[in-house]
Design a protein around this motif. Structure first.
Motif, PDB file in Angstrom:
ATOM      1  N   GLY A 286       0.774  -1.104   0.090  1.00 21.28           N
ATOM      2  CA  GLY A 286       0.094  -0.162  -0.018  1.00 21.28           C
ATOM      3  C   GLY A 286       0.743   1.206   0.050  1.00 21.28           C
ATOM      4  N   GLY A 287       2.070   1.194  -0.231  1.00 21.08           N
ATOM      5  CA  GLY A 287       2.788   2.394  -0.391  1.00 21.08           C
ATOM      6  C   GLY A 287       3.293   2.858  -1.531  1.00 21.08           C
ATOM      7  N   LEU A 288       2.644   2.426  -2.805  1.00 22.96           N
ATOM      8  CA  LEU A 288       3.043   3.091  -3.889  1.00 22.96           C
ATOM      9  C   LEU A 288       2.035   4.400  -4.190  1.00 22.96           C
ATOM     10  N   LEU A 289       2.567   5.606  -3.846  1.00 23.09           N
ATOM     11  CA  LEU A 289       1.695   6.589  -4.050  1.00 23.09           C
ATOM     12  C   LEU A 289       1.440   6.905  -5.371  1.00 23.09           C
ATOM     13  N   ALA A 290       0.066   7.069  -5.692  1.00 22.19           N
ATOM     14  CA  ALA A 290      -0.245   7.463  -7.299  1.00 22.19           C
ATOM     15  C   ALA A 290       0.502   8.741  -7.428  1.00 22.19           C
ATOM     16  N   LYS A 291       0.263   9.848  -6.854  1.00 25.08           N
ATOM     17  CA  LYS A 291       1.020  10.765  -7.306  1.00 25.08           C
ATOM     18  C   LYS A 291       2.645  10.878  -6.420  1.00 25.08           C
ATOM     19  N   GLY A 292       3.192   9.962  -6.946  1.00 25.51           N
ATOM     20  CA  GLY A 292       4.702   9.952  -6.298  1.00 25.51           C
ATOM     21  C   GLY A 292       5.580  11.011  -6.407  1.00 25.51           C
ATOM     22  N   ARG A 293       5.131  11.989  -7.208  1.00 27.89           N
ATOM     23  CA  ARG A 293       6.056  13.364  -7.450  1.00 27.89           C
ATOM     24  C   ARG A 293       5.916  14.106  -6.284  1.00 27.89           C
ATOM     25  N   ILE A 294       4.603  14.061  -5.350  1.00 23.83           N
ATOM     26  CA  ILE A 294       4.410  14.709  -3.932  1.00 23.83           C
ATOM     27  C   ILE A 294       5.667  14.319  -3.270  1.00 23.83           C
ATOM     28  N   LEU A 295       6.199  12.990  -3.308  1.00 21.52           N
ATOM     29  CA  LEU A 295       7.327  12.724  -2.522  1.00 21.52           C
ATOM     30  C   LEU A 295       8.598  13.035  -3.080  1.00 21.52           C
ATOM     31  N   GLY A 296       8.630  13.003  -4.225  1.00 27.73           N
ATOM     32  CA  GLY A 296       9.719  13.294  -5.231  1.00 27.73           C
ATOM     33  C   GLY A 296      10.133  14.687  -4.849  1.00 27.73           C
ATOM     34  N   ILE A 297       9.282  15.656  -5.123  1.00 28.81           N
ATOM     35  CA  ILE A 297       9.322  17.067  -4.934  1.00 28.81           C
ATOM     36  C   ILE A 297       9.941  17.400  -3.454  1.00 28.81           C
ATOM     37  N   GLN A 298       9.471  16.720  -2.534  1.00 26.69           N
ATOM     38  CA  GLN A 298       9.949  16.977  -1.345  1.00 26.69           C
ATOM     39  C   GLN A 298      11.444  16.804  -0.885  1.00 26.69           C
ATOM     40  N   PHE A 299      11.610  15.422  -1.412  1.00 26.29           N
ATOM     41  CA  PHE A 299      13.010  15.042  -1.128  1.00 26.29           C
ATOM     42  C   PHE A 299      14.135  15.742  -2.245  1.00 26.29           C
ATOM     43  N   GLU A 300      13.493  16.002  -3.468  1.00 28.78           N
ATOM     44  CA  GLU A 300      14.234  16.930  -4.105  1.00 28.78           C
ATOM     45  C   GLU A 300      14.814  18.404  -3.351  1.00 28.78           C
ATOM     46  N   THR A 301      13.705  18.963  -2.929  1.00 29.18           N
ATOM     47  CA  THR A 301      14.074  20.314  -2.110  1.00 29.18           C
ATOM     48  C   THR A 301      14.752  20.020  -0.844  1.00 29.18           C
ATOM     49  N   LEU A 302      14.695  19.077  -0.418  1.00 30.58           N
ATOM     50  CA  LEU A 302      15.575  18.570   0.836  1.00 30.58           C
ATOM     51  C   LEU A 302      16.780  18.368   0.633  1.00 30.58           C
TER      52      LEU A 302
ATOM     53  N   GLU B 174      18.675  18.834  -2.668  1.00 28.34           N
ATOM     54  CA  GLU B 174      19.330  19.639  -3.753  1.00 28.34           C
ATOM     55  C   GLU B 174      20.608  20.395  -3.251  1.00 28.34           C
ATOM     56  N   ASP B 175      20.394  20.973  -2.016  1.00 23.90           N
ATOM     57  CA  ASP B 175      21.521  21.882  -1.636  1.00 23.90           C
ATOM     58  C   ASP B 175      21.744  22.054  -0.133  1.00 23.90           C
ATOM     59  N   GLY B 176      21.187  20.683   0.251  1.00 20.08           N
ATOM     60  CA  GLY B 176      21.660  20.788   1.829  1.00 20.08           C
ATOM     61  C   GLY B 176      20.550  20.971   2.786  1.00 20.08           C
ATOM     62  N   LEU B 177      19.657  21.418   2.453  1.00 23.32           N
ATOM     63  CA  LEU B 177      18.652  21.778   3.125  1.00 23.32           C
ATOM     64  C   LEU B 177      18.202  20.965   4.447  1.00 23.32           C
ATOM     65  N   TYR B 178      18.146  19.536   4.156  1.00 21.73           N
ATOM     66  CA  TYR B 178      17.928  18.227   5.162  1.00 21.73           C
ATOM     67  C   TYR B 178      18.956  18.601   6.249  1.00 21.73           C
ATOM     68  N   PHE B 179      20.103  18.687   6.056  1.00 19.68           N
ATOM     69  CA  PHE B 179      21.198  18.878   7.082  1.00 19.68           C
ATOM     70  C   PHE B 179      21.143  20.344   7.819  1.00 19.68           C
ATOM     71  N   GLU B 180      21.007  21.466   7.209  1.00 22.86           N
ATOM     72  CA  GLU B 180      20.829  22.628   7.667  1.00 22.86           C
ATOM     73  C   GLU B 180      19.550  22.612   8.763  1.00 22.86           C
ATOM     74  N   ILE B 181      18.228  22.053   8.480  1.00 20.92           N
ATOM     75  CA  ILE B 181      17.213  21.848   9.285  1.00 20.92           C
ATOM     76  C   ILE B 181      17.342  21.208  10.489  1.00 20.92           C
ATOM     77  N   SER B 182      18.013  20.137   9.955  1.00 21.09           N
ATOM     78  CA  SER B 182      18.557  18.954  11.106  1.00 21.09           C
ATOM     79  C   SER B 182      19.192  19.648  12.450  1.00 21.09           C
ATOM     80  N   LYS B 183      20.195  20.578  11.689  1.00 22.91           N
ATOM     81  CA  LYS B 183      21.145  21.195  12.783  1.00 22.91           C
ATOM     82  C   LYS B 183      20.492  22.024  13.541  1.00 22.91           C
ATOM     83  N   HIS B 184      19.282  22.920  13.210  1.00 20.97           N
ATOM     84  CA  HIS B 184      18.708  23.655  13.795  1.00 20.97           C
ATOM     85  C   HIS B 184      17.807  22.708  15.021  1.00 20.97           C
ATOM     86  N   ALA B 185      17.340  21.832  14.868  1.00 23.02           N
ATOM     87  CA  ALA B 185      16.702  20.740  15.698  1.00 23.02           C
ATOM     88  C   ALA B 185      17.644  20.556  16.850  1.00 23.02           C
ATOM     89  N   ILE B 186      19.026  20.193  16.386  1.00 21.32           N
ATOM     90  CA  ILE B 186      19.720  19.825  17.491  1.00 21.32           C
ATOM     91  C   ILE B 186      20.206  20.917  18.251  1.00 21.32           C
TER      92      ILE B 186
END
Lengths: 345, 345, 345, 345
Positions: free
Chosen positions: A234-250, A252-264
């Motif tokens: 049950g995990g194959l999202l029809a509009k898979g792009r919604i997930l792709g766009i989010q990880f693309e954003t996170l 593409e330029d290190g946003l994932y690490f940057e916001i993780s650092k804020h939490a820490i």
């Protein structure tokens, strides 16, 4: 209410929402075969230094754990995990629902050691009639763990070596992976993880995304037909792009690490503040979950303004509770919390 | 490429994205216990004229079907469905993966009749040793069906009466429910559906949402412990608000029906245009899926500019294909498609 | 080799074989619908003082446990058992293979207490979000336990009362039930068991039969469609008479109890003899399994002539082992064993 | 009543019971590790001309089918079978209960053809999105089929070649294998079967044994950990010797074939007698199941003295029924049946 009970109390990082808006009218094929997913996969493979990895996007953690584990094990095999592992305690038996036992190892800090795995494995095969018991078939750990602790590189290396000697695929649940990667005492990189395990996932839900987990499969033997498994569970999202766009954003330029650092940063601010006020902690966590031990009187008072999670009773008048920070935590809220606690002492 | 191969090629209705932006910084509890979910539930119960219904939000259709069906059946029971039913053909055996057989009934148009259900039920119980066979345990239908057809109210009434006589819960898959509710020849209201079945779902993924399906449970006996089932099957979204906000937007003032109507208008425009050009159709669909029979020569030419789904070969030189419209379909694209087809004749 | 490693080293009681010979050419219908099964059912219901019970015959213990448990639980529920319970450790994950978690309680002697069940139950329902955890759905115990111990009547009464208060069906695995019923310190009758639990089984495989376990269902709510479950789990023996004839022989005139008594006499002879020689025991067992702690030197020497089961290392030079007696144990073999051990001291 | 409704109405061949008596007091280890099982394995491997085969003994057919099939398939795969295949219609969804779909192929005579398998396989992989469908993972056939028909050697060769080309293990259900091997028109030997398939079983329950099926695994890749699967599915008989002794007796000097031949002689006597009386048959069966079409008036009269199985209504006044012969069928009963039918015409 100011919420600290978990790390998914807000929506998504604004850049993600912005990107969803910008791309909204694009027409794309479904089920993760679109260009945004392709880009996100490329970014992630690069971040993991693993060009040959397979990357899949799923919606949530329980779904991800179930899909990965049930894809790997044969029917008579179980998955080794810490007694506190998420799959064993907080997923309503999702693993068992696919037919597999969770083989638990004792753990005080949420981690399991290579030696424990070896011992369980040897004990199984030493049995005169092992076929009467569930065969250990893989190993599941979380980085960071449920207790907020993180595996060091050398700990992971030992675990990885044991797993390979025993032919037990190693799966790392990274629901909060970013928060571990940027912890002050961390010496494990994404590339290390990709080298040391067979499959892991990078959590998005708790780190900036509305939802989404990125599974990274390193071991070729585990790649076959994985999309069938995603669809069946049950995990194959029809509009898979919604997930792709989010990880693309996170990614593409290190946003994932940057916001993780804020939490820490926020978690450390809280930890330091509470320590200075004399509080002790149930676990030594250097990540976004903090487990202070607080008197029930203070907790009672706090609960009118703040949310936190009950963890365990420590004695008749004290309780260990969990405060989570996240990419979205506001510094002023941490400061206010500390002041309010101080005032209550 | 101009895409017609399915009804999930775009993101979400702009009002949904707007609402996500507006609410993004709100802090809410997780797992669907927030106020947005509460409001969405209230709107939906009102739209169904069913104050006592339980409403749950899940992410996708396969997950929803699996969760509902595996919650209802005992291990030795199966679910009756049309041979073309989505659960039997396009969900990678998700139902079987939870232990249950799909008991298929023949169908030309995607629908099954009350008499067929009665006949299968009677045949089972007439058997000298029924315990050697899977016991029929519930009935699954789609409204609209996979073929784009819709059940009339009287057809549903017969089916519903048979199901109640046979003690077989009736489950309606409404992945495209909106498109059925606003079809020109439809005489079934949401309230009718709620009266006639035991549980159904209102599809969001294909009608304006990024993702999301709203399960409505009418039969009290099926309500118990349903959240456990959602969690176990991987469908309990941590940030449940994301689903709540979407359904809140779709149902607070009729947006769901309004955008459904647009898709039907576009489908009828396409149907009318193709009919006028002399094309016939595989099924008589009054909803957003249209199945024209087109020569392979024309299809080949079209495929450079448009996407559609292969359905079945009709003869050596003709193929039935599927064109889907949706809430997001642009009128100019339908007109261009019709002109391009005309030019190719 | 003289075998004591388990209680199924011989064929069947001679009267059973004799009866099989006498009835061999009778023609009967299949699947347990024959007259021998009918008689056996009647004898068992009488022995249990439970005219309204449903009685079913299956072939083996794992099959029986799996069939009963998977028939009772809903998908999100688990079965409570002692950490040493057979279903949790020696059935290769058969319960998990049907989708259910075994919820273990600590136990030193193989028994669980009513208070433990209540505590686990309360803890589940006290949780702020119980739906993230497996819901306790029933209780499994063995009489005698894996450790050879037996529940007293008052212990069973407490357990039974708690189970009924918590709406948790109580299932008793009686693979060795006869050996418990005739133990010297036993105060529980078959009728008591039938009154205090919801379903139990009377083991034949270990007590005189070639194979066969008789399930007795007391709780009406658990009777429905049980034959479907037996068939699905592979336990509906085509020549069901073979099981019926065996239980008919065992229960028509008390043979079951008579031969159980013999096994207990042999076990007590062994226990007394070893005690007199100064050996201690891992558990205080009054049934047919005895767990003496013996030096590795003696064990090594014994293993050339006798078989026994390794149980656990007690210290560097001593091991607890299991000796089983049964309906077929010869007194001279026990005496020889005792002499041989004595000679080795 | 004189019983012809199935081929398991008597106990066991007297030589089997005799051997059980002779060996009854021997002490043996459990779970099929005894010498009788070892000898039986050796005899069977020799009969199959397959020294490297693995041979396992299970109790019944449904258990055997379930254990084999669930051991081979990955979760997203299904098993291809004739629409009339036993696993799809008369095992209460046992295969689905292990998570797998039965993918059915149409069949008039109970057999499926290599071309059908190839076509289903190709259709799956031709699909633009095969991961939305159950992947064909193996092929199941019965020899003889449910209709009493048998595959010729050339039919099996084609099927085998297709299966190997498509990497689909071929499993042959031989519940009545002996009756096929000695049929007059049979040209398939046990050795042929062992060469052409990956795993099959030799039925004992219907051919002389009290119960018991011997699984023969030829394909090395399918041998691994198979005893775990047997145990988990409830098929690892504690007193495995009971199965070993039976197969030892059946295969040490050809008893299996000898008694199979008797059943065929009886079936041919019945077939010839009915044909001479002008009756036609639903299927052309040369094995022990015969499916004559008889008027309801005659059937009604017969049913006071004989049992048979209802198969299907042929027209308003005629029904196809099944008469089974077996190793135990008495010639005088066939003759009496024929006379009684004649008298009723």
């Amino acid at each position: 209410m100011i919420r600290f009970e978990c790390d998914y109390t807000e929506g998504a990082h604004e850049r993600i929402l912005q990107r969803l808006l910008e791309t909204n009218e694009e027409q794309t094929p479904g089920y993760g075969t679109d260009d945004h997913c392709a880009k996100a996969r490329a970014y992630i493979k690069k971040a993991c230094d693993s060009e040959n990895a397979d990357v899949h996007f799923l919606v949530g953690g329980t779904q991800t754990n179930t899909t990965v584990i049930s894809s790997i094990l044969r029917p008579h095999q179980g998955v080794i995990a810490a007694v506190s592992g998420h799959i064993g305690v907080h997923e309503t038996g999702a693993i068992e629902a696919t037919g597999h036992k969770v083989l638990t190892l004792p753990s005080e800090d949420g981690k399991i050691r290579g030696e424990q795995v070896k011992e369980l494995y040897d004990a199984h095969w030493r049995d005169a009639a092992p076929e009467h018991c569930v065969q250990p078939g893989m190993v599941y750990i979380s980085q960071p763990t449920e207790n907020g602790t993180i595996y060091s590189r050398s700990e992971l290396e030992v675990l990885s070596r044991v797993c390979r000697e025993c032919d037990l695929p190693l799966f790392i649940d990274g629901a909060r992976l970013g928060y571990g990667l940027v912890a002050e005492d961390n010496d494990v990189s994404l590339a290390n993880i990709a080298q040391l395990c067979d499959v892991f996932y990078i959590g998005g839900t708790k780190i900036g995304a509305m939802m989404g987990e990125a599974i990274v499969i390193l071991n070729d033997a585990l790649k076959k037909d994985f999309r069938y498994m995603i669809k069946q569970k049950g995990g194959l999202l029809a509009k898979g792009r919604i997930l792709g766009i989010q990880f693309e954003t996170l990614f593409e330029d290190g946003l994932y690490f940057e916001i993780s650092k804020h939490a820490i940063d926020m978690a450390m601010l809280l930890q330091k503040g509470l320590s200075e006020q004399g509080f002790s902690f149930l676990y030594h966590s250097t990540t976004n979950q903090q487990f202070p031990i607080i008197s029930d009187r203070i907790l009672q008072a706090l609960s009118e303004k703040y949310t936190y999670s009950f963890w365990e009773k420590v004695d008749n008048t004290h309780t260990a509770v969990r405060f989570c920070t996240s990419w979205a935590t506001k510094k002023e809220n941490i400061e206010m919390l500390l002041q309010d606690i101080k005032a209550l002492q």
